[in-house]
Structure formats: structure tokens, C-alpha cells
Design an enzyme around this catalytic site. Sequence first.
Site, mmCIF file in Angstrom:
data_model
loop_
_atom_site.group_PDB
_atom_site.id
_atom_site.type_symbol
_atom_site.label_atom_id
_atom_site.label_comp_id
_atom_site.label_asym_id
_atom_site.label_seq_id
_atom_site.Cartn_x
_atom_site.Cartn_y
_atom_site.Cartn_z
ATOM 1 N N ASP A 90 0.839 -1.203 0.000
ATOM 2 C CA ASP A 90 0.000 0.000 0.000
ATOM 3 C C ASP A 90 0.873 1.252 0.000
ATOM 4 O O ASP A 90 0.358 2.377 -0.051
ATOM 5 C CB ASP A 90 -1.022 -0.012 1.140
ATOM 6 C CG ASP A 90 -0.383 -0.022 2.518
ATOM 7 O OD1 ASP A 90 0.858 -0.079 2.599
ATOM 8 O OD2 ASP A 90 -1.128 0.027 3.517
ATOM 9 N N SER A 91 2.197 1.071 0.008
ATOM 10 C CA SER A 91 3.100 2.204 -0.230
ATOM 11 C C SER A 91 2.798 2.832 -1.593
ATOM 12 O O SER A 91 3.257 3.936 -1.887
ATOM 13 C CB SER A 91 4.568 1.744 -0.170
ATOM 14 O OG SER A 91 4.780 0.624 -1.002
ATOM 15 N N ASP A 127 -1.019 -6.417 -0.190
ATOM 16 C CA ASP A 127 -1.147 -5.704 1.085
ATOM 17 C C ASP A 127 -2.621 -5.421 1.384
ATOM 18 O O ASP A 127 -3.342 -4.924 0.515
ATOM 19 C CB ASP A 127 -0.404 -4.364 0.969
ATOM 20 C CG ASP A 127 0.441 -4.070 2.186
ATOM 21 O OD1 ASP A 127 0.366 -4.818 3.175
ATOM 22 O OD2 ASP A 127 1.192 -3.078 2.130
ATOM 23 N N LYS A 141 -0.785 -9.596 3.241
ATOM 24 C CA LYS A 141 -0.005 -9.063 4.365
ATOM 25 C C LYS A 141 -0.884 -8.075 5.132
ATOM 26 O O LYS A 141 -1.658 -7.341 4.524
ATOM 27 C CB LYS A 141 1.244 -8.346 3.846
ATOM 28 C CG LYS A 141 2.016 -7.598 4.935
ATOM 29 C CD LYS A 141 3.357 -7.116 4.447
ATOM 30 C CE LYS A 141 3.368 -5.735 3.821
ATOM 31 N NZ LYS A 141 2.882 -4.646 4.706
ATOM 32 N N GLU A 160 -0.830 -5.396 8.852
ATOM 33 C CA GLU A 160 -0.022 -4.784 9.906
ATOM 34 C C GLU A 160 -0.618 -5.050 11.282
ATOM 35 O O GLU A 160 -1.830 -4.987 11.449
ATOM 36 C CB GLU A 160 0.072 -3.266 9.668
ATOM 37 C CG GLU A 160 0.752 -2.909 8.360
ATOM 38 C CD GLU A 160 0.844 -1.394 8.129
ATOM 39 O OE1 GLU A 160 0.505 -0.610 9.047
ATOM 40 O OE2 GLU A 160 1.256 -1.007 7.024
ATOM 41 N N GLU A 214 9.779 -3.601 10.523
ATOM 42 C CA GLU A 214 10.197 -2.318 9.941
ATOM 43 C C GLU A 214 10.732 -1.365 11.009
ATOM 44 O O GLU A 214 10.114 -1.178 12.079
ATOM 45 C CB GLU A 214 8.996 -1.680 9.212
ATOM 46 C CG GLU A 214 9.339 -0.346 8.570
ATOM 47 C CD GLU A 214 8.320 0.144 7.551
ATOM 48 O OE1 GLU A 214 7.369 -0.602 7.233
ATOM 49 O OE2 GLU A 214 8.494 1.284 7.074
#
Length: 282
Positions: free
Chosen positions: A47-48, A86, A116, A118, A185
Amino acid sequence: MIGKKITINDIKQSKIDGKKIVMMTAYDYPFGLMADEAGVDIVLVGDSLGMVVMGLEGTVGVTMDQMIHHIKAVVRGCKTALIVGDMPFMSYNISICEAIKNAGRLMTEGGCDVVKLEGGVDFAPTVNAIVKAGIPVQGHIGLTPQTASALGGFKMQGKDTKAAKRIIEDAKALEDAGVFSIIVEAVPAPLGELIAQAVSIPVIGIGAGSMVDGQVLVTHDMIGLFDKFVPKFVKQYAQIRPTIIEALKTFKEEVATESFPAAEHCFSMPEKTLEELKKIID
Ligand code: KIV
């Protein structure tokens, strides 16, 4: 280059064999193709993309439909690397039922191999439910960009003993919940090493030092395509932006001076056809 498709078992085996895992981001078809050609193990449609492709300030504005759109494009180009999709902010945070539904959409509509998300201890039940539904999950702990504002900004995490212990607990909770690997990260390098030692699944670092099981970088950062800001943990392997700008300036110059297109860029027409044409349009 089409090799044998990389699976989550290959990724897990890499840790056992002590072979470092290489992961990069991609958001479209050409970068999917290039990832395979470079031989990377994992491609993350991150999602960057909100920041490096869409020009947003962060990742929270990225939607499920946008993720699916970009995952589809990468999947068309990338046939060997394992493809991670993501899960965007709020696609897994509201209820476990929605989390499973949205994880399923990334796979069935997007075509990625795994998803993925978070979060650590707090998201272990969600992760476990998605895994039980048959969808492999990669965790993401330490600095979690979707909740950067709650963490006080895009800052290194695990600074003091309590915070560092909490991140190790996050990793263990995710392993127990069934993730096949974890991204860590922006943590101190010694903490990255301790996290990798604390779990038996691969730990892939981004700003987590060299003693983890693999490395991931945002591709647009590492090739110098996005240079609004460059995090400390990024190494720039190329400077693509100035090269592209130079090419565009030359194009502009050549159009203005009529040196482009040259004869080799033009389609010709037989003299006779041209003569006849001129007669009938006169
Ligand atoms: O979205 C992304 O690119 C990521 C990386 C920073 C790991 O999550």
C-alpha cells in the site's frame, strides 16, 4: 524469465537453509516482469503505492479496489516470485468476518498468492481466522505505516526495553497465529536479530539490520524514482529520476527543433499513391 513458482514453503525453507530472502515492491506490469528477471523471491504489491505512485501523504487513503487493480497488473507480469497483496487500512480492522472477505478478494479478484497485514498481538485472532480460511498471511510489525500517526510518526520503534519486548511478543503471537513470515520495519539492528531468533519463521527486515532472514525495500526508493524523502534504511541502487527527466527534456527539445521524428520513425507511402491522392483531393 519464467522459473519455478516460489511458494511459502520455499520461503520458510530459506530460513532453515540460511539463505537470505530478497523482497521488493511492485505496483504494475513492467515492474512485475523486471522482478522475475532480477530473480527476487517475493514481490509485495504494497500500500506504499499510495505514496510513491498516487502521491498521497501516507498509506491510509488506499482502497481495496485500488489494491486489486494494481495486484492484477503485477500478477500479469510476475510468474515466478511469490506475490504478496497488502491489505489496506480498515480492510481488516473492523471485524474478522470483513477481514476474511477482503483477504479473499485480494486473492480471488487480484490474483496474489498471499496477503499481508499490519499489527501484532492485537491482530493475532484476525490473522488466525484468515489463515484458517485457507489464505496464507505475512505479518508486519515494528513501524506500521498505516498507524504511523498513533505511533508518533514514521519513527524507529522498539527504543526502550518495554517497547522492544512488546515487538518480540508481537512476532511470537503472529507465529502462533499461523503467519508464514513477518516483516519488521524500522527497529534497532540488535532487536531485529533478537526477533529473528525468537521465531522459527522467516523475519524480513526493512530498516531492521542485517541479522534478519531477508530484506525488503520499496522499489521506487531504491531506484531513485521517488525522492520526496529517503528513509535512513534505504540504499539507492540507481538514480532513475534524473535519467527519465533528461530523456523527457531531450524529447521536448527535438520536437521543438523538428529533429524528431526522423525518417526512420516515419511510415512511407509509394510515390504513385501519393500522386493519385493529391489529384483526388485537389
Ligand atoms: O507497503 C509497503 O511497501 C510495505 C513495505 C514498507 C514493507 O509494507
